[in-house]
Scaffold this active site. Sequence first.
Site, PDB file in Angstrom:
ATOM      1  N   CYS A   4      36.959  34.881  28.065  1.00 46.35           N
ATOM      2  CA  CYS A   4      37.929  35.164  29.137  1.00 46.35           C
ATOM      3  C   CYS A   4      37.178  35.397  30.443  1.00 46.35           C
ATOM      4  CB  CYS A   4      38.759  36.381  28.758  1.00 46.35           C
ATOM      5  SG  CYS A   4      39.710  37.034  30.139  1.00 46.35           S
ATOM      6  N   CYS A   7      37.415  38.968  31.719  1.00 42.49           N
ATOM      7  CA  CYS A   7      36.567  39.879  30.917  1.00 42.49           C
ATOM      8  C   CYS A   7      35.117  39.735  31.374  1.00 42.49           C
ATOM      9  CB  CYS A   7      36.663  39.554  29.432  1.00 42.49           C
ATOM     10  SG  CYS A   7      38.162  40.146  28.619  1.00 42.49           S
ATOM     11  N   ASP A  30      40.195  37.601  45.351  1.00 39.89           N
ATOM     12  CA  ASP A  30      40.589  36.329  44.738  1.00 39.89           C
ATOM     13  C   ASP A  30      39.731  35.205  45.323  1.00 39.89           C
ATOM     14  OD1 ASP A  30      43.475  35.324  43.232  1.00 39.89           O
ATOM     15  OD2 ASP A  30      42.211  33.819  44.204  1.00 39.89           O
ATOM     16  N   HIS A  46      41.028  43.759  27.507  1.00 42.29           N
ATOM     17  CA  HIS A  46      41.705  42.458  27.513  1.00 42.29           C
ATOM     18  C   HIS A  46      43.129  42.598  27.003  1.00 42.29           C
ATOM     19  CE1 HIS A  46      42.055  38.090  27.595  1.00 42.29           C
ATOM     20  NE2 HIS A  46      42.845  38.284  26.545  1.00 42.29           N
ATOM     21  N   ASN A  85      52.198  37.602  37.652  1.00 44.84           N
ATOM     22  CA  ASN A  85      52.856  36.458  37.025  1.00 44.84           C
ATOM     23  C   ASN A  85      52.714  36.581  35.506  1.00 44.84           C
ATOM     24  OD1 ASN A  85      53.361  35.257  39.588  1.00 44.84           O
ATOM     25  ND2 ASN A  85      51.261  34.496  39.641  1.00 44.84           N
ATOM     26  N   GLY A  91      53.861  31.061  36.633  1.00 37.60           N
ATOM     27  CA  GLY A  91      52.694  30.768  37.464  1.00 37.60           C
ATOM     28  C   GLY A  91      51.398  31.415  36.996  1.00 37.60           C
ATOM     29  N   HIS A  96      44.643  37.048  31.316  1.00 39.08           N
ATOM     30  CA  HIS A  96      44.158  38.427  31.262  1.00 39.08           C
ATOM     31  C   HIS A  96      44.954  39.109  32.366  1.00 39.08           C
ATOM     32  CE1 HIS A  96      40.555  41.388  31.004  1.00 39.08           C
ATOM     33  NE2 HIS A  96      41.410  41.913  31.864  1.00 39.08           N
ATOM     34  N   HIS A  98      46.586  40.581  35.408  1.00 35.60           N
ATOM     35  CA  HIS A  98      46.067  40.891  36.735  1.00 35.60           C
ATOM     36  C   HIS A  98      47.241  41.052  37.689  1.00 35.60           C
ATOM     37  CE1 HIS A  98      46.257  36.550  36.095  1.00 35.60           C
ATOM     38  NE2 HIS A  98      46.616  36.448  37.367  1.00 35.60           N
ATOM     39  N   HIS A 100      48.144  40.788  41.691  1.00 38.59           N
ATOM     40  CA  HIS A 100      47.686  40.300  42.996  1.00 38.59           C
ATOM     41  C   HIS A 100      48.136  41.313  44.053  1.00 38.59           C
ATOM     42  CE1 HIS A 100      47.217  35.927  41.690  1.00 38.59           C
ATOM     43  NE2 HIS A 100      48.033  36.367  40.757  1.00 38.59           N
TER      44      HIS A 100
HETATM   45  P1  AMP Z   1      47.569  33.639  38.262  1.00 35.54           P
HETATM   46  O1  AMP Z   1      47.879  32.233  38.662  1.00 35.54           O
HETATM   47  O2  AMP Z   1      48.637  34.635  38.587  1.00 35.54           O
HETATM   48  O3  AMP Z   1      47.147  33.699  36.801  1.00 35.54           O
HETATM   49  O4  AMP Z   1      46.329  34.084  39.147  1.00 35.54           O
HETATM   50  C1  AMP Z   1      45.011  33.792  38.815  1.00 35.54           C
HETATM   51  C2  AMP Z   1      44.208  33.996  40.051  1.00 35.54           C
HETATM   52  O5  AMP Z   1      42.853  34.120  39.684  1.00 35.54           O
HETATM   53  C3  AMP Z   1      44.293  32.858  41.064  1.00 35.54           C
HETATM   54  O6  AMP Z   1      44.780  33.357  42.299  1.00 35.54           O
HETATM   55  C4  AMP Z   1      42.858  32.352  41.163  1.00 35.54           C
HETATM   56  O7  AMP Z   1      42.521  31.971  42.478  1.00 35.54           O
HETATM   57  C5  AMP Z   1      42.076  33.558  40.710  1.00 35.54           C
HETATM   58  N1  AMP Z   1      40.771  33.309  40.122  1.00 35.54           N
HETATM   59  C6  AMP Z   1      40.456  32.445  39.129  1.00 35.54           C
HETATM   60  N2  AMP Z   1      39.144  32.525  38.819  1.00 35.54           N
HETATM   61  C7  AMP Z   1      38.623  33.471  39.633  1.00 35.54           C
HETATM   62  C8  AMP Z   1      37.314  34.014  39.810  1.00 35.54           C
HETATM   63  N3  AMP Z   1      36.263  33.603  39.070  1.00 35.54           N
HETATM   64  N4  AMP Z   1      37.128  34.960  40.753  1.00 35.54           N
HETATM   65  C9  AMP Z   1      38.165  35.384  41.510  1.00 35.54           C
HETATM   66  N5  AMP Z   1      39.431  34.918  41.381  1.00 35.54           N
HETATM   67  C10 AMP Z   1      39.645  33.969  40.474  1.00 35.54           C
END
Ligand code: AMP
Length: 112
Positions: A4, A7, A30, A46, A85, A91, A96, A98, A100
């Site tokens: 992940c 993680c 992000d 996780h 989301n 979306g 994992h 998160h 925003h």
């Molecule tokens: P979601 O679409 O709600 O699952 O959001 C996932 C978010 O993770 C997106 O806004 C991506 O730009 C962000 N993301 C993916 N990989 C990374 C990373 N390695 N570092 C920082 N943000 C990331």
Amino acid sequence: MENCIFCKIARGEIPAKIVKETDELVAFNDLSPQAPHHVLIIPKQHISTLAEINENNYELMGKIVLTASEIAKELNLEGYRIVANCNEIAGQSVFHIHFHLLGGRQMHWPPG
Ligand code: AMP
């Protein structure tokens, strides 16, 4: 969880611009910001989606919201949006949990 990506960020195995960290949570910028300030706040534990929240882990969600509000204050945000989301249809692309934290520009509603 072994593969992940969030993680790995929580374990410090891949780089991220860390904004805040506690024993239980990490907040980082992000990679693909959708606003001048776009921070992701995750539990280190996780948990794949919000659909997995239960009586044993729900308090983490309150800590995430508190952390988001602290970060927003530190960034002097006049207003902000917190988005989580749940599942692909809403979306979610990283499985994992998160939240925003988005701020620094005029927001519109409803989202697409
Ligand atoms: P979601 O679409 O709600 O699952 O959001 C996932 C978010 O993770 C997106 O806004 C991506 O730009 C962000 N993301 C993916 N990989 C990374 C990373 N390695 N570092 C920082 N943000 C990331």
